[in-house]
Write a protein that holds these residues in place. Structure first.
Motif, PDB file in Angstrom:
ATOM      1  N   VAL A  38       1.102  -1.094   0.092  1.00  0.00           N
ATOM      2  CA  VAL A  38      -0.140   0.015   0.287  1.00  0.00           C
ATOM      3  C   VAL A  38       1.061   1.279   0.806  1.00  0.00           C
ATOM      4  CG1 VAL A  38      -2.023   1.662   1.316  1.00  0.00           C
ATOM      5  CG2 VAL A  38      -1.530  -1.510   1.717  1.00  0.00           C
ATOM      6  N   VAL A  39       0.746   2.088  -1.067  1.00  0.00           N
ATOM      7  CA  VAL A  39       1.588   2.482  -1.137  1.00  0.00           C
ATOM      8  C   VAL A  39       0.438   3.812  -2.085  1.00  0.00           C
ATOM      9  CG1 VAL A  39       3.928   4.330  -1.923  1.00  0.00           C
ATOM     10  CG2 VAL A  39       3.792   2.000  -1.398  1.00  0.00           C
ATOM     11  N   ARG A  40      -0.109   4.894  -0.250  1.00  0.00           N
ATOM     12  CA  ARG A  40      -0.870   6.553  -1.334  1.00  0.00           C
ATOM     13  C   ARG A  40      -0.001   7.206  -2.527  1.00  0.00           C
ATOM     14  NH1 ARG A  40      -5.702   6.156  -0.556  1.00  0.00           N
ATOM     15  NH2 ARG A  40      -6.382   8.065  -0.666  1.00  0.00           N
ATOM     16  N   GLY A  41      -0.798   7.996  -3.403  1.00  0.00           N
ATOM     17  CA  GLY A  41       0.599   8.612  -4.491  1.00  0.00           C
ATOM     18  C   GLY A  41       0.272   9.875  -4.021  1.00  0.00           C
ATOM     19  N   LEU A  42      -0.208  10.212  -3.064  1.00  0.00           N
ATOM     20  CA  LEU A  42      -0.367  12.160  -2.978  1.00  0.00           C
ATOM     21  C   LEU A  42       1.251  12.133  -2.118  1.00  0.00           C
ATOM     22  CD1 LEU A  42      -4.219  12.626  -2.416  1.00  0.00           C
ATOM     23  CD2 LEU A  42      -2.840  12.879  -4.322  1.00  0.00           C
ATOM     24  N   GLU A  43       1.735  13.458  -3.000  1.00  0.00           N
ATOM     25  CA  GLU A  43       2.694  13.781  -2.774  1.00  0.00           C
ATOM     26  C   GLU A  43       3.368  14.040  -1.462  1.00  0.00           C
ATOM     27  OE1 GLU A  43       4.339  16.340  -5.107  1.00  0.00           O
ATOM     28  OE2 GLU A  43       3.255  15.864  -6.991  1.00  0.00           O
ATOM     29  N   TYR A  44       2.173  14.181  -0.244  1.00  0.00           N
ATOM     30  CA  TYR A  44       2.689  15.127   0.796  1.00  0.00           C
ATOM     31  C   TYR A  44       2.518  14.099   2.037  1.00  0.00           C
ATOM     32  CZ  TYR A  44      -3.083  15.074   0.981  1.00  0.00           C
ATOM     33  OH  TYR A  44      -4.370  14.697   0.324  1.00  0.00           O
ATOM     34  N   TYR A  45       2.000  12.679   1.828  1.00  0.00           N
ATOM     35  CA  TYR A  45       2.124  11.597   2.695  1.00  0.00           C
ATOM     36  C   TYR A  45       3.705  11.810   3.165  1.00  0.00           C
ATOM     37  CZ  TYR A  45      -2.461  10.661   2.107  1.00  0.00           C
ATOM     38  OH  TYR A  45      -3.698  10.266   2.228  1.00  0.00           O
ATOM     39  N   THR A  46       3.930  11.308   4.419  1.00  0.00           N
ATOM     40  CA  THR A  46       5.204  10.829   5.010  1.00  0.00           C
ATOM     41  C   THR A  46       5.150  10.499   6.097  1.00  0.00           C
ATOM     42  OG1 THR A  46       4.603  12.947   6.788  1.00  0.00           O
ATOM     43  CG2 THR A  46       5.160  13.901   5.349  1.00  0.00           C
ATOM     44  N   GLY A  47       5.109   9.229   6.154  1.00  0.00           N
ATOM     45  CA  GLY A  47       4.963   8.286   7.129  1.00  0.00           C
ATOM     46  C   GLY A  47       3.859   6.939   7.070  1.00  0.00           C
ATOM     47  N   ALA A  48       2.911   7.030   8.068  1.00  0.00           N
ATOM     48  CA  ALA A  48       1.590   6.193   8.082  1.00  0.00           C
ATOM     49  C   ALA A  48       1.236   6.369   6.913  1.00  0.00           C
ATOM     50  CB  ALA A  48       1.356   5.743   9.206  1.00  0.00           C
ATOM     51  N   VAL A  49       0.285   5.319   6.523  1.00  0.00           N
ATOM     52  CA  VAL A  49      -0.735   5.216   4.802  1.00  0.00           C
ATOM     53  C   VAL A  49      -1.162   3.990   5.336  1.00  0.00           C
ATOM     54  CG1 VAL A  49       1.257   6.624   3.527  1.00  0.00           C
ATOM     55  CG2 VAL A  49       1.163   4.282   3.424  1.00  0.00           C
ATOM     56  N   PHE A  50      -2.653   4.454   4.798  1.00  0.00           N
ATOM     57  CA  PHE A  50      -3.697   3.163   5.145  1.00  0.00           C
ATOM     58  C   PHE A  50      -4.863   2.983   4.083  1.00  0.00           C
ATOM     59  CE2 PHE A  50      -3.113   6.031   8.855  1.00  0.00           C
ATOM     60  CZ  PHE A  50      -4.045   7.112   8.920  1.00  0.00           C
ATOM     61  N   GLU A  51      -5.045   2.602   3.555  1.00  0.00           N
ATOM     62  CA  GLU A  51      -5.956   2.332   2.187  1.00  0.00           C
ATOM     63  C   GLU A  51      -7.324   0.922   2.666  1.00  0.00           C
ATOM     64  OE1 GLU A  51      -4.992   3.029  -1.967  1.00  0.00           O
ATOM     65  OE2 GLU A  51      -4.621   0.986  -1.011  1.00  0.00           O
ATOM     66  N   ALA A  52      -8.695   1.780   3.020  1.00  0.00           N
ATOM     67  CA  ALA A  52      -9.752   0.596   3.296  1.00  0.00           C
ATOM     68  C   ALA A  52     -10.426   0.276   1.673  1.00  0.00           C
ATOM     69  CB  ALA A  52     -10.861   1.309   3.953  1.00  0.00           C
ATOM     70  N   GLU A  53      -9.813  -1.637   1.842  1.00  0.00           N
ATOM     71  CA  GLU A  53      -9.995  -2.243   0.526  1.00  0.00           C
ATOM     72  C   GLU A  53     -11.701  -2.567   1.076  1.00  0.00           C
ATOM     73  OE1 GLU A  53      -8.387  -6.351  -1.409  1.00  0.00           O
ATOM     74  OE2 GLU A  53      -7.291  -4.371  -0.394  1.00  0.00           O
ATOM     75  N   LEU A  54     -12.730  -2.791  -0.168  1.00  0.00           N
ATOM     76  CA  LEU A  54     -13.748  -3.722  -0.089  1.00  0.00           C
ATOM     77  C   LEU A  54     -13.274  -4.679   0.318  1.00  0.00           C
ATOM     78  CD1 LEU A  54     -16.884  -3.301   0.540  1.00  0.00           C
ATOM     79  CD2 LEU A  54     -16.926  -2.906  -1.906  1.00  0.00           C
ATOM     80  N   LEU A  55     -13.685  -5.672   0.757  1.00  0.00           N
ATOM     81  CA  LEU A  55     -14.390  -7.429   0.568  1.00  0.00           C
ATOM     82  C   LEU A  55     -15.436  -7.822  -0.239  1.00  0.00           C
ATOM     83  CD1 LEU A  55     -12.557  -8.153   3.987  1.00  0.00           C
ATOM     84  CD2 LEU A  55     -10.799  -7.608   1.581  1.00  0.00           C
ATOM     85  N   LEU A  56     -15.974  -7.326  -0.595  1.00  0.00           N
ATOM     86  CA  LEU A  56     -17.565  -8.238  -0.650  1.00  0.00           C
ATOM     87  C   LEU A  56     -17.327  -8.058  -2.035  1.00  0.00           C
ATOM     88  CD1 LEU A  56     -20.388  -5.989   1.416  1.00  0.00           C
ATOM     89  CD2 LEU A  56     -19.607  -8.578   1.642  1.00  0.00           C
ATOM     90  N   PRO A  57     -17.882  -9.504  -2.362  1.00  0.00           N
ATOM     91  CA  PRO A  57     -18.100  -9.524  -3.977  1.00  0.00           C
ATOM     92  C   PRO A  57     -19.190  -8.616  -4.631  1.00  0.00           C
ATOM     93  CG  PRO A  57     -19.003 -11.042  -3.270  1.00  0.00           C
ATOM     94  CD  PRO A  57     -18.584 -10.115  -1.533  1.00  0.00           C
ATOM     95  N   THR A  58     -18.910  -7.878  -5.716  1.00  0.00           N
ATOM     96  CA  THR A  58     -19.499  -6.509  -6.034  1.00  0.00           C
ATOM     97  C   THR A  58     -19.643  -7.063  -7.546  1.00  0.00           C
ATOM     98  OG1 THR A  58     -17.936  -5.107  -6.545  1.00  0.00           O
ATOM     99  CG2 THR A  58     -18.387  -5.304  -3.968  1.00  0.00           C
ATOM    100  N   VAL A  59     -20.944  -6.427  -7.920  1.00  0.00           N
ATOM    101  CA  VAL A  59     -21.423  -7.100  -9.255  1.00  0.00           C
ATOM    102  C   VAL A  59     -21.959  -5.499  -9.758  1.00  0.00           C
ATOM    103  CG1 VAL A  59     -22.233  -9.205  -8.573  1.00  0.00           C
ATOM    104  CG2 VAL A  59     -24.062  -7.388  -9.308  1.00  0.00           C
TER     105      VAL A  59
END
Length: 491
Positions: free
Chosen positions: A299-320
């Motif tokens: 997980v690497v957030r693309g925005l330039e201003y992140y300097t330390g911890a980064v996090f993303e919320a990923e949906l695990l539910l199957p979607t259609v």
């Protein structure tokens, strides 16, 4: 040809990337915002609303490099010749607000915000130029526990929005780990580091082979367009890919141990590991399980201003999608630490961390996963209008229902009763009120239960007692109109 036909008429059309939203979508989004806001306030975050416009030079990476600063943002020049732009996100306005009011703010300053943001980018399927974001940020705390609390709050907020435990996971990394790895590989130029981060950010879409090309000389896509790579050596590129593969599994402490083996022990990498260890301890104390928040070095957030911890919320539910075909929604939110953003205004480092999600995107993800948002846009009770002479009776009935807490309207079109009933059905009205001449003379009112009619039409077979106790149409004394309607509505 008539003069009227010669009149030029504009074509009725949406600007590209701007969507119309009716009551159903708005109700779903409002429900999400109300639920998430309640969570944020329980954590002690205060609401803040900033204006839609910011001065263009306050938008960080979107500073103008031409006469018209309109790259990525919608900008205009004010009458004082200063350039203003519609806000691109809710973080840059927070940075400006914090810098402007720092002396009077409680520190750390904890705020949440939601509202429209605008991006002057090429629109596409599911990609709009105006959408609603919801953010929560802590400004003024460098503690890793501040990151952990944002992560815990994000997990709880997503559950409140309609994603039960196990249907989404917060994936956490630290930019310092990859920086340490690159330092060990001899990569020091900021532009090259950023190219590596952007390449890794495409791992879920391009896979290891595609990212390997972007880490090296570059990659040509299916259209033949070439993207210049980060220019890493083959050995350095493989080290980056090994780092991104060090995750897997839900045990945060084991993941940290694997990452430590890969990054090779640089000062910045060790600092990142220490921060993640502190986040792990805080999350454990907050009761956030390994299935809710995990460490993932990919997980690497693309925005330039992140300097330390980064996090993303990923949906695990199957979607259609609308055609019933499986689609991958992926990320429904993200954030991280951005300790350098406010320093642009003050010259002094001010630590900050936050999380953001797109409200419309989350609502669409829930709907694609078959999750009932419980936000059906119900219509009002419709009072059928038979005669202009009896309008006073119709409006008196509407006023009584509204005073009793029931949404109601008098039909003000020009159609007959059959069309009015069809109108009420299309509005998803729970009931229709009939005040014809006979009812008015007798001091009565006829009520048609439209919800029951829909249930019967849909072949509802369960809860027979409910159906038996609800006559489809009833005539009651006029004074019992409001109590009868409230009973139908379950109020």
């Amino acid at each position: 040809m008539s003069q009227e036909s010669d009149i030029p008429r504009p074509e009725a059309r949406n600007p590209r990337g701007f969507a119309d939203r009716r009551a159903r979508d708005l109700a779903a989004e409002r429900k999400i915002l109300a639920a998430v806001s309640a969570v944020y306030e329980r954590y002690g975050f205060e609401a803040l609303d900033t204006g839609a416009f910011e001065y263009a030079d306050a938008l960080g990476k979107f500073l103008p490099d031409a006469d018209r600063p309109n790259e990525g943002v919608f900008a205009l020049q004010d009458d004082d010749e200063q350039w203003m732009a519609l806000r691109y996100d809710l973080t840059a306005p927070l940075a400006r607000f914090a810098a402007q009011n720092w002396e009077t703010l409680p520190k750390p300053f904890r705020r949440y915000a939601f509202g429209s943001v605008w991006r002057n980018e090429k629109p596409g399927p599911g990609r709009f130029r105006e959408f609603t974001q919801c953010d929560a940020d802590t400004v003024g705390s460098a503690r890793p526990e501040a990151d952990a609390e944002i992560i815990a709050m994000a997990a709880e907020g997503l559950q409140a929005a309609g994603l039960p435990a196990g249907t989404a996971v917060l994936k956490i990394n630290n930019r310092k780990l990859l920086n340490g790895l690159l330092a060990t590989a001899g990569v020091s130029a900021e532009g090259q580091k950023l190219a590596v981060l952007r390449a890794v950010d495409k791992l879920d879409r391009l896979g290891p082979d595609g990212v390997r090309l972007l880490l090296g000389e570059g990659r040509k896509d299916e259209s033949g367009a070439f993207t210049k790579g980060a220019g890493l050596s083959a050995a350095a590129a493989e080290a980056v890919l090994a780092f991104t593969a060090a995750g897997g599994g839900n045990d945060r402490s084991q993941t940290l141990a694997r990452i430590a083996e890969v990054i090779g022990g640089s000062a910045e990498g060790d600092a990142g590991l220490a921060e993640l260890a502190a986040i792990d301890a805080a999350l454990t104390s907050l009761g956030v399980g390994q299935d809710q928040a995990m460490f993932d070095p990919a997980v690497v957030r693309g925005l330039e201003y992140y300097t330390g911890a980064v996090f993303e919320a990923e949906l695990l539910l199957p979607t259609v999608d609308e055609k019933g075909q499986t689609v991958r929604f992926g990320s429904v939110g993200g954030g991280g630490r951005y300790d350098d953003l406010i320093a642009r205004f003050t010259g002094q480092p001010v630590p900050a961390t936050g999380f953001s999600f797109g409200v419309s995107r989350l609502a669409a993800a829930l709907r694609a996963a078959g999750r009932d948002l419980g936000a059906e846009a119900r219509g009002p009770v419709v009072i059928i209008a038979f005669s202009q002479d009896d309008m006073a009776h119709y409006f008196a009935a509407a006023g009584e229902l509204r005073a009793a807490g029931v949404a109601a309207e008098v039909y003000l079109g020009a159609s007959g009763m059959k069309a009015q009933m069809k109108y009420a059905d299309r509005r998803l009205s729970p009931a229709a009120v009939i005040l014809g001449g006979d009812e008015i003379a007798a001091g009565q009112v006829t009520i048609k239960d439209l919800d029951l009619g829909r249930a019967l039409a849909a072949g509802v077979k369960d809860n027979s007692q409910w159906r038996e106790e609800r006559p489809g149409q009833m005539t009651v004394p006029r004074a019992e109109l409001a109590p009868t309607i409230r009973k139908i509505l379950g109020l």
